[in-house]
Design a protein around this motif. Structure first.
Motif, PDB file in Angstrom:
ATOM      1  N   TYR A 167     -12.363  -3.157   8.521  1.00  0.00           N
ATOM      2  CA  TYR A 167     -11.165  -2.327   8.269  1.00  0.00           C
ATOM      3  C   TYR A 167     -10.213  -2.983   7.148  1.00  0.00           C
ATOM      4  CZ  TYR A 167      -6.906   0.515   9.065  1.00  0.00           C
ATOM      5  OH  TYR A 167      -6.098   1.397   8.578  1.00  0.00           O
ATOM      6  N   ASP A 168      -9.813  -2.224   6.176  1.00  0.00           N
ATOM      7  CA  ASP A 168      -9.016  -2.994   4.845  1.00  0.00           C
ATOM      8  C   ASP A 168      -8.284  -1.836   4.473  1.00  0.00           C
ATOM      9  OD1 ASP A 168      -8.009  -3.986   2.901  1.00  0.00           O
ATOM     10  OD2 ASP A 168     -10.199  -4.634   1.911  1.00  0.00           O
ATOM     11  N   PRO A 169      -7.013  -1.620   4.828  1.00  0.00           N
ATOM     12  CA  PRO A 169      -6.235  -0.435   4.462  1.00  0.00           C
ATOM     13  C   PRO A 169      -5.204  -0.549   3.139  1.00  0.00           C
ATOM     14  CG  PRO A 169      -5.051  -1.958   5.833  1.00  0.00           C
ATOM     15  CD  PRO A 169      -6.281  -2.439   5.888  1.00  0.00           C
ATOM     16  N   ARG A 170      -5.753  -1.476   2.384  1.00  0.00           N
ATOM     17  CA  ARG A 170      -5.083  -1.692   1.192  1.00  0.00           C
ATOM     18  C   ARG A 170      -5.334  -0.746   0.037  1.00  0.00           C
ATOM     19  NH1 ARG A 170      -7.448  -7.330  -1.087  1.00  0.00           N
ATOM     20  NH2 ARG A 170      -9.149  -6.614  -0.162  1.00  0.00           N
ATOM     21  N   ALA A 171      -4.548  -0.263  -0.783  1.00  0.00           N
ATOM     22  CA  ALA A 171      -4.643   0.684  -1.632  1.00  0.00           C
ATOM     23  C   ALA A 171      -5.435   0.213  -2.754  1.00  0.00           C
ATOM     24  CB  ALA A 171      -3.343   1.352  -1.996  1.00  0.00           C
ATOM     25  N   LEU A 172      -6.816  -0.043  -2.739  1.00  0.00           N
ATOM     26  CA  LEU A 172      -7.444  -0.648  -4.004  1.00  0.00           C
ATOM     27  C   LEU A 172      -8.594   0.187  -4.417  1.00  0.00           C
ATOM     28  CD1 LEU A 172      -7.457  -4.441  -2.889  1.00  0.00           C
ATOM     29  CD2 LEU A 172      -6.094  -3.405  -4.808  1.00  0.00           C
ATOM     30  N   PRO A 173      -9.191  -0.115  -5.265  1.00  0.00           N
ATOM     31  CA  PRO A 173     -10.552   0.861  -5.660  1.00  0.00           C
ATOM     32  C   PRO A 173     -11.533   0.267  -4.660  1.00  0.00           C
ATOM     33  CG  PRO A 173      -9.606  -0.108  -7.585  1.00  0.00           C
ATOM     34  CD  PRO A 173      -8.823  -0.709  -6.600  1.00  0.00           C
ATOM     35  N   ALA A 174     -12.540   1.230  -4.031  1.00  0.00           N
ATOM     36  CA  ALA A 174     -13.233   0.852  -3.103  1.00  0.00           C
ATOM     37  C   ALA A 174     -14.260  -0.323  -3.405  1.00  0.00           C
ATOM     38  CB  ALA A 174     -14.224   2.222  -3.076  1.00  0.00           C
ATOM     39  N   GLU A 175     -14.596  -0.475  -4.739  1.00  0.00           N
ATOM     40  CA  GLU A 175     -15.563  -1.547  -4.876  1.00  0.00           C
ATOM     41  C   GLU A 175     -14.886  -3.124  -4.702  1.00  0.00           C
ATOM     42  OE1 GLU A 175     -14.697   0.343  -8.991  1.00  0.00           O
ATOM     43  OE2 GLU A 175     -14.658   1.037  -6.970  1.00  0.00           O
ATOM     44  N   LEU A 223      -5.842   8.909   3.825  1.00  0.00           N
ATOM     45  CA  LEU A 223      -5.977   7.412   3.422  1.00  0.00           C
ATOM     46  C   LEU A 223      -7.377   7.169   3.256  1.00  0.00           C
ATOM     47  CD1 LEU A 223      -2.749   5.897   3.946  1.00  0.00           C
ATOM     48  CD2 LEU A 223      -2.946   7.651   2.252  1.00  0.00           C
ATOM     49  N   CYS A 224      -8.238   7.625   3.687  1.00  0.00           N
ATOM     50  CA  CYS A 224      -9.547   6.974   3.603  1.00  0.00           C
ATOM     51  C   CYS A 224     -10.041   6.853   2.096  1.00  0.00           C
ATOM     52  CB  CYS A 224     -10.602   8.133   3.926  1.00  0.00           C
ATOM     53  SG  CYS A 224     -10.831   8.252   5.867  1.00  0.00           S
ATOM     54  N   ASP A 225     -10.725   5.924   1.769  1.00  0.00           N
ATOM     55  CA  ASP A 225     -11.063   5.556   0.368  1.00  0.00           C
ATOM     56  C   ASP A 225     -11.726   6.528  -0.473  1.00  0.00           C
ATOM     57  OD1 ASP A 225     -10.253   2.359   0.510  1.00  0.00           O
ATOM     58  OD2 ASP A 225     -11.542   2.826   2.289  1.00  0.00           O
TER      59      ASP A 225
END
Length: 549
Positions: A167-175, A223-225
């Protein structure tokens, strides 16, 4: 002389203590039996470990995550559009624990292991009792793999980070993330379940990607990627993967309009969105959108069965705990004949629902290698989704009543279970949609009817009430011109037949015979607590009790 007064008005007595934490695997013999009968017993240590986490940590986290609902934050303090949602830390605690335990991916990480989908169903069953809201993104993430596996043109990291990530909730590009979650957005205002009426457009760009313009009326877990969506192209309704954050770090052109103010499912954010030229990637071929999502929908419908059965199980746990520790009119509630009937009937319902749910999970495991299991999975998923989900609201209310007025007070878990109870019958296709899907399968895929009755025939001769029910069910197809208008009743009879067969083929004669006499023989009323007087009430209640607690 002034008399002495005591300022103590009363002492609290004849009230249960708050339930102690418990292990949702080791204490639940009903779950253990259902998993064992469907080939998942090899993962007992995995299930015991997560049962401990759920019972000792996540029950409280679920309560906190539902008390503190998600908050929509459309802008940052300087007015920049962020389209984010603020969650309570308990939400993140739930998601972290679930993804560490592979609730979202166990079946995909162990594809060659017998009963992998059964084990994953048991993990979800336990998690759902702590919190249903986080189960939504976990369900969608799990089911999305079935679509991504059919999309070789997508970069491999989408599937890899979903299956193997954390689980990684950060707002980053998926890759750039340690792990990702996927949602889905199919429903539009004008269409509902009729997705072919979708008006959202996808326009192909010179780089091969698409720009999407339109809306979704239900866009869960925003907020899913990324989300799998359906949109119209020149060739018809098509499936797309729509990322939240683009590779360059920019927010995609998905604008959250508002969060839904829902009856239940409070820990989860469900939204309405507009696509203002949002970038999306083609999944499969243009015009094949519905075909692409069929496997995904089948898995999410199974999770509706899992979730509804889990709600019933936790409601029964609460009812049994209260009635064991509350006295009225000179005896414990659980020892009083009429209450025994209610509790035994509720236990019977949980056992039957759990048996059917795990049997469908087992069929999903075997679909690719066994024709019977493929046909059975196709029809039993819709049958089970219809029946189990429709039974849950009345069940939870009956269990709630066992607690009396305290079961209606928000300090107790029962109101949350009751608010949650109707959701799964609506989500992933309402009851009517399920019944029509059963009829469609029977009409267009003859092998599913064969698989259904082959399954039912395995219990023939084991109980006279069951045998009579099976004969009547076969006759239910004699008037095809009225089958649609009768389909709810016919599907109900299918569900009851399957549950009866599974219990008869199981390990508990008291459960099976009582189920057949009451549910199939017509020897009970229309509400819970009306089992025949000769039923083995004590033995059935004992099966529902938590053990080793």
């Amino acid at each position: 002389m002034t008399p002495a007064f005591s300022f103590t008005t009363h002492e609290v007595e004849n009230q249960p203590e708050i339930m102690s934490p418990y292990n949702l695997w080791t204490c639940d013999s009903l779950l253990q039996t259902a998993v064992k009968l469907n080939g998942g017993q090899h993962a007992e240590q995995t299930l015991e470990n997560y049962g401990q986490v759920v019972g000792h940590q996540l029950m409280d986290a679920g309560e906190q995550a539902n008390r503190h609902k998600p908050i929509f934050q459309p802008f940052d303090r300087y007015g920049r559009r962020t389209d984010t949602v603020e969650f309570h830390p308990a939400y993140h605690e739930l998601m972290t624990a679930a993804m560490q335990a592979q609730v979202h991916a166990y079946s995909w990480r162990n594809p060659s292991q017998k009963g992998a989908h059964v084990v994953r169903a048991a993990l979800m069953f336990m998690h759902y009792q702590a919190d249903a809201g986080t189960s939504c993104p976990l369900t969608m993430t799990h089911a999305a793999v079935a679509v991504l596996n059919q999309s070789p043109n997508l970069p491999a990291f989408w599937t890899q980070k979903l299956i193997n990530g954390e689980y990684d909730p950060r707002a980053l590009p998926a890759e750039k993330k340690h792990g990702i979650t996927l949602g889905m957005g199919m429903t539009e205002k004008q269409g509902g379940s009729d997705v072919r009426r979708n008006t959202t457009q996808a326009i192909k760009q010179p780089d091969g990607n698409y720009h999407v313009i339109g809306h979704k009326f239900f866009f869960s877990a925003p907020l899913c990627d990324a989300h799998l969506i359906l949109a119209q192209t020149e060739n018809g309704l098509t499936c797309f993967l729509l990322p939240r954050i683009l590779p360059d770090g920019q927010l995609n052109q998905v604008r959250i309009q508002r969060l839904k103010d829902k009856l239940g499912d409070w820990s989860n954010a469900s939204s309405e969105v507009e696509f203002q030229g949002a970038t999306a990637y083609l999944v499969g071929e243009e015009g094949q959108g519905v075909k692409m999502i069929i496997d995904m929908v089948s898995l999410t419908r199974l999770d509706c069965m899992i979730g509804s059965t889990a709600l019933m199980r936790q409601a029964l746990v609460q009812a049994l705990h209260h009635t064991q520790n509350r006295e009225a009119f000179g005896a414990k509630l659980i020892d009083q004949p009429l209450m025994k009937n209610v509790l035994a009937d509720l236990t019977l319902e949980v056992a039957a629902s759990l048996a059917l749910t795990m049997r469908v999970a087992n069929a999903v495991d075997l679909t690719s290698s066994n024709k019977h299991e493929a046909g059975f999975s196709r029809i039993a998923t819709a049958i089970g989704k219809y029946w189990i989900c429709k039974r849950t609201p009345a069940f939870v209310n009956e269990a709630q009543e066992c607690l009396g007025g305290i079961g209606y007070v928000e300090e107790n878990v029962m109101p949350r279970l009751y608010r949650q109870a109707p959701l799964n019958s609506i989500w992933e296709g309402s009851a009517n949609v399920q019944c029509l899907d059963v009829l469609r399968a029977l009409r267009k895929e003859p092998e599913v009817k064969t698989a259904l009755f082959d399954e039912l025939s395995t219990a023939a001769g084991k109980n006279s009430y069951y045998d009579q029910h099976l004969v009547a069910l076969k006759h239910a197809f004699n008037e095809p011109e009225t089958l649609e208008v009768r389909s709810r009743l016919v599907v109900e009879k299918m569900a009851l037949g399957l549950q009866g067969a599974l219990l008869l083929n199981g390990d508990d004669k008291d459960l099976a015979d009582t189920f057949c006499q009451a549910r199939l023989g017509g020897n009970q009323g229309l509400i819970f607590g009306t089992l025949p007087a000769n039923s083995a009430l004590d033995a059935i209640i004992n099966r529902g009790m938590l053990k080793n607690i």
